[in-house]
Write a protein that holds these residues in place. Structure first.
Motif, PDB file in Angstrom:
ATOM      1  N   GLU A 207       0.825  -1.212   0.000  1.00 34.05           N
ATOM      2  CA  GLU A 207       0.000   0.000   0.000  1.00 34.05           C
ATOM      3  C   GLU A 207       0.856   1.259   0.000  1.00 34.05           C
ATOM      4  O   GLU A 207       0.345   2.367  -0.186  1.00 34.05           O
ATOM      5  N   GLY A 208       2.151   1.109   0.228  1.00 32.88           N
ATOM      6  CA  GLY A 208       3.042   2.260   0.228  1.00 32.88           C
ATOM      7  C   GLY A 208       2.780   3.200   1.385  1.00 32.88           C
ATOM      8  O   GLY A 208       2.776   4.420   1.220  1.00 32.88           O
ATOM      9  N   THR A 209       2.581   2.663   2.592  1.00 35.80           N
ATOM     10  CA  THR A 209       2.309   3.482   3.765  1.00 35.80           C
ATOM     11  C   THR A 209       3.420   4.503   3.971  1.00 35.80           C
ATOM     12  O   THR A 209       4.606   4.171   3.963  1.00 35.80           O
ATOM     13  N   HIS A 210       3.037   5.777   4.168  1.00 34.15           N
ATOM     14  CA  HIS A 210       4.028   6.839   4.319  1.00 34.15           C
ATOM     15  C   HIS A 210       4.769   6.667   5.639  1.00 34.15           C
ATOM     16  O   HIS A 210       4.170   6.325   6.666  1.00 34.15           O
ATOM     17  N   PRO A 211       6.099   6.908   5.661  1.00 34.64           N
ATOM     18  CA  PRO A 211       6.875   6.755   6.899  1.00 34.64           C
ATOM     19  C   PRO A 211       6.329   7.557   8.075  1.00 34.64           C
ATOM     20  O   PRO A 211       6.462   7.133   9.222  1.00 34.64           O
ATOM     21  N   LEU A 212       5.710   8.723   7.816  1.00 32.26           N
ATOM     22  CA  LEU A 212       5.180   9.535   8.908  1.00 32.26           C
ATOM     23  C   LEU A 212       4.053   8.832   9.651  1.00 32.26           C
ATOM     24  O   LEU A 212       3.747   9.176  10.795  1.00 32.26           O
ATOM     25  N   ASN A 213       3.434   7.857   9.018  1.00 29.17           N
ATOM     26  CA  ASN A 213       2.315   7.156   9.633  1.00 29.17           C
ATOM     27  C   ASN A 213       2.720   5.848  10.292  1.00 29.17           C
ATOM     28  O   ASN A 213       1.868   5.079  10.731  1.00 29.17           O
ATOM     29  N   LYS A 214       4.021   5.589  10.370  1.00 27.04           N
ATOM     30  CA  LYS A 214       4.509   4.352  10.965  1.00 27.04           C
ATOM     31  C   LYS A 214       5.154   4.626  12.320  1.00 27.04           C
ATOM     32  O   LYS A 214       5.691   5.698  12.565  1.00 27.04           O
ATOM     33  N   VAL A 215       5.085   3.630  13.199  1.00 26.72           N
ATOM     34  CA  VAL A 215       5.825   3.669  14.449  1.00 26.72           C
ATOM     35  C   VAL A 215       7.257   3.222  14.166  1.00 26.72           C
ATOM     36  O   VAL A 215       7.480   2.182  13.551  1.00 26.72           O
ATOM     37  N   LYS A 216       8.222   4.030  14.601  1.00 28.08           N
ATOM     38  CA  LYS A 216       9.627   3.736  14.344  1.00 28.08           C
ATOM     39  C   LYS A 216      10.335   3.464  15.671  1.00 28.08           C
ATOM     40  O   LYS A 216       9.902   3.941  16.720  1.00 28.08           O
ATOM     41  N   THR A 217      11.452   2.738  15.609  1.00 29.31           N
ATOM     42  CA  THR A 217      12.179   2.403  16.827  1.00 29.31           C
ATOM     43  C   THR A 217      13.685   2.517  16.612  1.00 29.31           C
ATOM     44  O   THR A 217      14.183   2.395  15.493  1.00 29.31           O
ATOM     45  N   GLY A 218      14.384   2.736  17.700  1.00 33.01           N
ATOM     46  CA  GLY A 218      15.830   2.767  17.674  1.00 33.01           C
ATOM     47  C   GLY A 218      16.382   2.092  18.936  1.00 33.01           C
ATOM     48  O   GLY A 218      15.751   2.158  19.998  1.00 33.01           O
ATOM     49  N   PRO A 219      17.512   1.424  18.855  1.00 30.18           N
ATOM     50  CA  PRO A 219      18.223   1.158  17.607  1.00 30.18           C
ATOM     51  C   PRO A 219      17.490   0.107  16.775  1.00 30.18           C
ATOM     52  O   PRO A 219      16.585  -0.556  17.273  1.00 30.18           O
ATOM     53  N   CYS A 220      17.890  -0.024  15.542  1.00 28.59           N
ATOM     54  CA  CYS A 220      17.289  -1.021  14.658  1.00 28.59           C
ATOM     55  C   CYS A 220      17.603  -2.423  15.184  1.00 28.59           C
ATOM     56  O   CYS A 220      18.765  -2.741  15.472  1.00 28.59           O
ATOM     57  N   MET A 221      16.566  -3.231  15.326  1.00 24.74           N
ATOM     58  CA  MET A 221      16.747  -4.620  15.765  1.00 24.74           C
ATOM     59  C   MET A 221      15.932  -5.517  14.846  1.00 24.74           C
ATOM     60  O   MET A 221      14.745  -5.746  15.070  1.00 24.74           O
ATOM     61  N   VAL A 222      16.552  -5.984  13.790  1.00 25.59           N
ATOM     62  CA  VAL A 222      15.904  -6.830  12.788  1.00 25.59           C
ATOM     63  C   VAL A 222      16.615  -8.178  12.772  1.00 25.59           C
ATOM     64  O   VAL A 222      17.839  -8.237  12.641  1.00 25.59           O
ATOM     65  N   ASP A 223      15.860  -9.245  12.934  1.00 24.73           N
ATOM     66  CA  ASP A 223      16.444 -10.591  12.946  1.00 24.73           C
ATOM     67  C   ASP A 223      17.251 -10.826  11.669  1.00 24.73           C
ATOM     68  O   ASP A 223      16.776 -10.597  10.559  1.00 24.73           O
ATOM     69  N   GLY A 224      18.481 -11.276  11.855  1.00 24.69           N
ATOM     70  CA  GLY A 224      19.330 -11.614  10.726  1.00 24.69           C
ATOM     71  C   GLY A 224      20.183 -10.474  10.210  1.00 24.69           C
ATOM     72  O   GLY A 224      21.096 -10.697   9.408  1.00 24.69           O
ATOM     73  N   LEU A 225      19.911  -9.234  10.641  1.00 22.52           N
ATOM     74  CA  LEU A 225      20.645  -8.071  10.140  1.00 22.52           C
ATOM     75  C   LEU A 225      21.664  -7.608  11.161  1.00 22.52           C
ATOM     76  O   LEU A 225      21.337  -7.365  12.326  1.00 22.52           O
ATOM     77  N   ASP A 226      22.899  -7.453  10.726  1.00 23.99           N
ATOM     78  CA  ASP A 226      23.977  -6.922  11.564  1.00 23.99           C
ATOM     79  C   ASP A 226      24.029  -5.406  11.366  1.00 23.99           C
ATOM     80  O   ASP A 226      24.296  -4.925  10.264  1.00 23.99           O
TER      81      ASP A 226
END
Length: 364
Positions: A207-226
């Motif tokens: 749907e191409g949800t705009h970044p302003l409408n998303k909940v963001k977090t820090g630091p980035c913690m994504v399984d499998g990503l260094d």
């Protein structure tokens, strides 16, 4: 020390810091009804363009110039002004140079740049008609220039592509990456670069949800990503751009392919700067001031790095507890409210996930 700031919209983010360093502030703005004009020591209303700020800088005999411009169109004019003022008058301008802006302000040139330096980016085509499409659906259609999701469409069928071409004569078409959206800030000055902690901006959506409408977090913690890979890649991009100021980069991580993809890079202040500050204690706009004052160093940033859990939540209009002065500083607050009325966001931080959840409950 006397500094010239160009543009008032972001000035309230750093007014407290400028005052804390006893810096005399001069500001130029083209809109006499703009916000924050009551904050600097002196304000000059000038015509659009960079000639006015240049003349004010010379008249006021400032020690350096800090453009506070968060949109793309003026950046090339700033870059040309930077080269002229630094070469002819010896006044430092803390901003990206012409080459860096030319490479990053056009998405097609950015793609070519990534390929030249060996950074992985999604497969793409330049289309002049829908019939030229060779990539498999879904695909992302973009214009060469634009920011904030403008003129971007996720096409799931040929009908979607044809509909896009009813409005545009050509398109940058790239494969749709299913995965995690990541942003990272890199600070650069006089050949030194430091990549700050990556920020997680949510998962990609058709749907191409705009970044302003998303909940963001820090630091980035994504399984499998260094995260070290994200920082190393961002550092490599900034090093090859070889310019000054803030570099904000967007990446995608595909868990299915275990691949990090570079999407775009901006040479200006960005929307995730509050989260970065909350997460690690380094405020990129304040670092522009440090660069102008000759006080920017990698060792200093390393000594000041902090480690927090943070989140940014869109709330519309904030009605929670009052923020302490200075309201845009995490030095006095564990949360900051920012954005225009009706579109406000709260960025909060804590030393653990549990404490962060309790703080968010109190705020919203």
């Amino acid at each position: 020390m006397k500094l010239l700031f160009i543009g008032s919209r972001l000035y309230d983010d750093i007014d407290w810091y400028v005052r804390s360093k006893n810096i005399e502030s001069v500001l130029t703005e083209s809109n006499e009804e703009a916000i924050n004009l009551d904050l600097p020591d002196q304000v000059f209303i000038v015509p659009r363009g960079m000639d006015g700020p240049k003349q004010v800088a010379l008249m006021q005999k400032v020690d350096a110039i800090v453009p506070l411009i968060g949109i793309d169109p003026p950046l090339i004019d700033v870059a040309h002004m930077k080269e002229e003022v630094e070469e002819e008058y010896g006044i430092p301008v803390v901003a990206a140079g012409v080459r860096a802006v030319e490479l990053t302000s056009n998405k097609i040139r950015t793609k070519e740049f990534y390929n030249d330096i060996g950074v992985v980016t999604p497969n793409y085509q330049i289309l002049s008609s829908p019939d030229e499409l060779e990539l498999e659906f879904p695909v992302v259609l973009k214009q060469g220039e634009g920011q904030g999701g403008k003129d971007i469409k996720i096409a799931r069928s040929m009908e979607d592509v044809k509909e896009y071409f009813e409005k545009f004569d050509d398109a940058l078409c790239e494969e749709f990456i299913e995965g995690s959206e990541i942003s990272i800030e890199v600070l650069g000055f006089k050949g030194e670069y430091v990549a700050l902690p990556p920020i997680y901006k949510g998962e990609t959506t058709l749907e191409g949800t705009h970044p302003l409408n998303k909940v963001k977090t820090g630091p980035c913690m994504v399984d499998g990503l260094d995260n070290n890979l994200v920082q190393h890649t961002a550092y490599k991009v900034a090093k090859n751009l070889a310019s000054d100021g803030i570099f904000e980069m967007d990446f995608m991580y595909s868990a299915k392919k275990d691949q990090l993809y570079a999407i775009e890079v901006n040479t200006r202040p960005n929307g995730t700067r509050y989260l970065t500050t909350a997460t690690c204690g380094i405020n990129s706009l304040c670092e522009l001031v440090n660069m102008a004052a000759g006080e920017f160093s990698l060792s200093d940033i390393s000594d000041r790095l902090e480690y927090h859990y943070s989140t940014e939540i869109p709330i519309g209009d904030y009605e929670g507890p009052d923020v302490k002065e200075p309201v845009k500083s995490f030095q006095a607050n564990d949360f900051v409210v920012h954005g225009p009325a009706g579109y406000q966001r709260v960025t909060a931080r804590a030393d653990s996930k549990e404490e962060l959840e309790k703080l968010v409950e109190k705020l919203i």
